[in-house]
Design a protein around this motif. Structure first.
Motif, PDB file in Angstrom:
ATOM      1  N   ALA A  65      11.672 -59.123  -6.215  1.00  0.00           N
ATOM      2  CA  ALA A  65      12.249 -57.715  -6.753  1.00  0.00           C
ATOM      3  C   ALA A  65      12.291 -57.645  -8.203  1.00  0.00           C
ATOM      4  O   ALA A  65      12.694 -58.803  -8.845  1.00  0.00           O
ATOM      5  CB  ALA A  65      13.759 -57.752  -6.068  1.00  0.00           C
ATOM      6  N   ARG A 102       9.633 -46.931  -6.978  1.00  0.00           N
ATOM      7  CA  ARG A 102      10.913 -47.364  -6.390  1.00  0.00           C
ATOM      8  C   ARG A 102      12.201 -46.183  -6.204  1.00  0.00           C
ATOM      9  O   ARG A 102      12.261 -45.622  -7.195  1.00  0.00           O
ATOM     10  CB  ARG A 102      11.419 -48.492  -7.134  1.00  0.00           C
ATOM     11  CG  ARG A 102      12.777 -49.230  -6.426  1.00  0.00           C
ATOM     12  CD  ARG A 102      13.071 -50.351  -7.279  1.00  0.00           C
ATOM     13  NE  ARG A 102      13.529 -51.642  -6.522  1.00  0.00           N
ATOM     14  CZ  ARG A 102      14.472 -52.509  -6.948  1.00  0.00           C
ATOM     15  NH1 ARG A 102      15.018 -52.204  -8.104  1.00  0.00           N
ATOM     16  NH2 ARG A 102      14.914 -53.407  -6.412  1.00  0.00           N
ATOM     17  N   HIS A 134       8.809 -48.633  -2.472  1.00  0.00           N
ATOM     18  CA  HIS A 134       9.566 -49.519  -2.601  1.00  0.00           C
ATOM     19  C   HIS A 134      11.090 -49.039  -2.414  1.00  0.00           C
ATOM     20  O   HIS A 134      11.759 -47.945  -3.245  1.00  0.00           O
ATOM     21  CB  HIS A 134       9.686 -50.249  -4.096  1.00  0.00           C
ATOM     22  CG  HIS A 134      10.779 -51.516  -3.954  1.00  0.00           C
ATOM     23  ND1 HIS A 134      10.675 -52.453  -5.017  1.00  0.00           N
ATOM     24  CD2 HIS A 134      11.690 -51.998  -3.131  1.00  0.00           C
ATOM     25  CE1 HIS A 134      11.443 -53.319  -5.003  1.00  0.00           C
ATOM     26  NE2 HIS A 134      11.949 -53.234  -3.911  1.00  0.00           N
ATOM     27  N   ILE A 162      15.280 -49.189  -1.720  1.00  0.00           N
ATOM     28  CA  ILE A 162      16.378 -49.863  -1.738  1.00  0.00           C
ATOM     29  C   ILE A 162      17.627 -49.173  -0.594  1.00  0.00           C
ATOM     30  O   ILE A 162      17.875 -47.946  -0.701  1.00  0.00           O
ATOM     31  CB  ILE A 162      17.178 -49.868  -2.898  1.00  0.00           C
ATOM     32  CG1 ILE A 162      16.206 -50.315  -4.118  1.00  0.00           C
ATOM     33  CG2 ILE A 162      18.684 -50.545  -3.078  1.00  0.00           C
ATOM     34  CD1 ILE A 162      16.706 -50.272  -5.729  1.00  0.00           C
ATOM     35  N   ASN A 206      14.297 -53.410   0.145  1.00  0.00           N
ATOM     36  CA  ASN A 206      15.149 -54.130  -0.771  1.00  0.00           C
ATOM     37  C   ASN A 206      16.755 -53.841  -0.349  1.00  0.00           C
ATOM     38  O   ASN A 206      16.849 -52.567  -0.538  1.00  0.00           O
ATOM     39  CB  ASN A 206      15.044 -53.854  -2.229  1.00  0.00           C
ATOM     40  CG  ASN A 206      15.616 -54.625  -2.977  1.00  0.00           C
ATOM     41  OD1 ASN A 206      15.807 -54.528  -4.155  1.00  0.00           O
ATOM     42  ND2 ASN A 206      16.188 -55.740  -2.946  1.00  0.00           N
ATOM     43  N   ALA A 259      11.618 -57.353  -0.420  1.00  0.00           N
ATOM     44  CA  ALA A 259      11.808 -58.042  -1.821  1.00  0.00           C
ATOM     45  C   ALA A 259      13.209 -58.566  -1.605  1.00  0.00           C
ATOM     46  O   ALA A 259      14.290 -58.182  -1.214  1.00  0.00           O
ATOM     47  CB  ALA A 259      11.905 -56.664  -2.752  1.00  0.00           C
ATOM     48  N   GLY A 261      15.703 -60.633  -4.542  1.00  0.00           N
ATOM     49  CA  GLY A 261      15.944 -60.565  -5.885  1.00  0.00           C
ATOM     50  C   GLY A 261      16.713 -62.046  -6.466  1.00  0.00           C
ATOM     51  O   GLY A 261      16.058 -62.995  -6.803  1.00  0.00           O
TER      52      GLY A 261
END
Length: 362
Positions: free
Chosen positions: A19, A222, A257, A259, A281, A306, A308
């Protein structure tokens, strides 16, 4: 999760992505990545895909100290060294293109932050002198908005010329693109604000300009629907992002992407609306585990996951997952800043080594 993934736009050896993570190691005056940045990313080249730290597309869009840019030839040349190092190790890397909008400060850029509307962010922001109060941003004029759109397109072209495999547009976490989408930060009455359709205009103009410049197969976006980070309020996120995805489908982007957070759970709503590649993510207090990633893929909610924070101290994360090896932990104090410890000094896992005293995780 460790099996290969292939789509019409991207071919990855595994479904473990790195990420984008701000590390704050760039030269603060020039925006040039640190000389060790090439080593940092190449150490992590076994990720199926690396998404770089956020890179500003113009100086006003810089969020904090030590954030790199992709505007000057000096910056681009430094990024060429990074991408070459990653490719030499067999990796793939996308540049995350970023405009921080109101999440900036004159102490960082020497300029008043800009935003869709003159709405000040609650809380404090990290500036050159440490934590300080936020300031009221200046509302962008329509002509200026067009200039920012071109800044994204220009940075995308430079990214490809610098060897990046593609770009990811940062439309999440309360920065400029999301500020145009959110009703509490976009109070405009022109074609860029008011109705949901109007609030989609700027993000879609950015996507259109960047895809025209470098091709849709090299472009990703994203998003973080409903994420309250940086004082964003999106009570209508389901309608906003459903309509955004409907507009985006025609571009056949490299990936979307998304979140997701435990209290919002957007993946279950958006996955059926997105036929293309989806990178998930998870945002939570603890780093995403291998089990959580495999659960997302197994449930069909994501194609790639992803990770991080785990990549900071575990440069060889896919190999550790494969071996069910212990995972090292990085102290939060080394996440950001000019200090070089905690950057490239985390070693790969050595099965016979006693270096890692932490317990194994699944």
């Amino acid at each position: 999760m460790l099996e290969a993934f292939r789509s019409t736009a991207i071919q990855l050896p595994n479904r473990v992505a790195m990420a984008p993570m701000t590390r704050g190691r760039a030269d603060d005056l020039t925006g040039v990545p640190h000389p060790l940045t090439a080593e940092y990313y190449s150490q992590r080249a076994s990720a199926g895909l690396i998404v770089s730290e956020g890179i500003w597309v113009n100086k006003t869009g810089k969020s904090g100290p030590g954030i790199p840019g992709l505007v000057t030839e000096q910056q681009a040349e430094a990024w060429r060294e990074v991408t070459a190092a990653v490719h030499e190790e067999g990796g793939r890397i996308y540049a995350q293109l970023w405009h921080a909008g109101r999440v900036s400060h004159p102490g960082v850029t020497g300029r008043t932050p800009v935003a869709p509307s003159a709405v000040r962010q609650a809380g404090r922001i990290f500036s050159a002198g440490g934590w300080t109060d936020t300031v009221e941003p200046r509302a962008l004029g329509e002509e200026e908005i067009g200039e920012v759109v071109q800044d994204f397109a220009d940075a995308a072209r430079r990214a490809v010329e610098a060897g990046f495999d593609g770009v990811e547009l940062h439309g999440a976490n309360g920065y400029l693109i999301q500020e145009f989408l959110a009703g509490n930060t976009n109070l405009r009455g022109d074609r860029y604000g008011g109705s949901i359709a109007a609030r989609l205009t700027f993000p879609l103009e950015v996507v259109a300009a960047v895809t025209e410049r470098i091709g849709a197969a090299r472009v990703a976006l994203r998003i973080s629907p409903g994420n309250p980070e940086n004082d964003i309020v999106e009570d209508d996120w389901k309608e906003v992002y459903s309509r955004l995805l409907a507009e985006l489908r025609r571009y056949e982007l490299a990936y979307l992407h998304v979140i997701d957070t435990p209290d919002v759970e957007v993946l279950s709503h958006l996955r059926p609306l997105w036929p293309g590649t989806l990178v998930a993510n998870l945002r939570s207090e603890k780093p995403t585990s291998r089990a959580e990633g495999e659960s997302l893929i197994g449930a069909g909610l994501a194609d790639v996951v992803a990770f991080g924070r785990l990549f900071i101290a575990n440069p060889d994360l896919p190999a550790r997952f494969a071996l069910h090896a212990p995972l090292a932990e990085a102290d939060h104090d080394v996440y950001y800043g000019a200090r070089l410890d905690g950057y490239t000094d985390f070693p790969a896992f050595e099965p016979d080594s006693a270096k890692f005293a932490c317990s194994a995780r699944s």
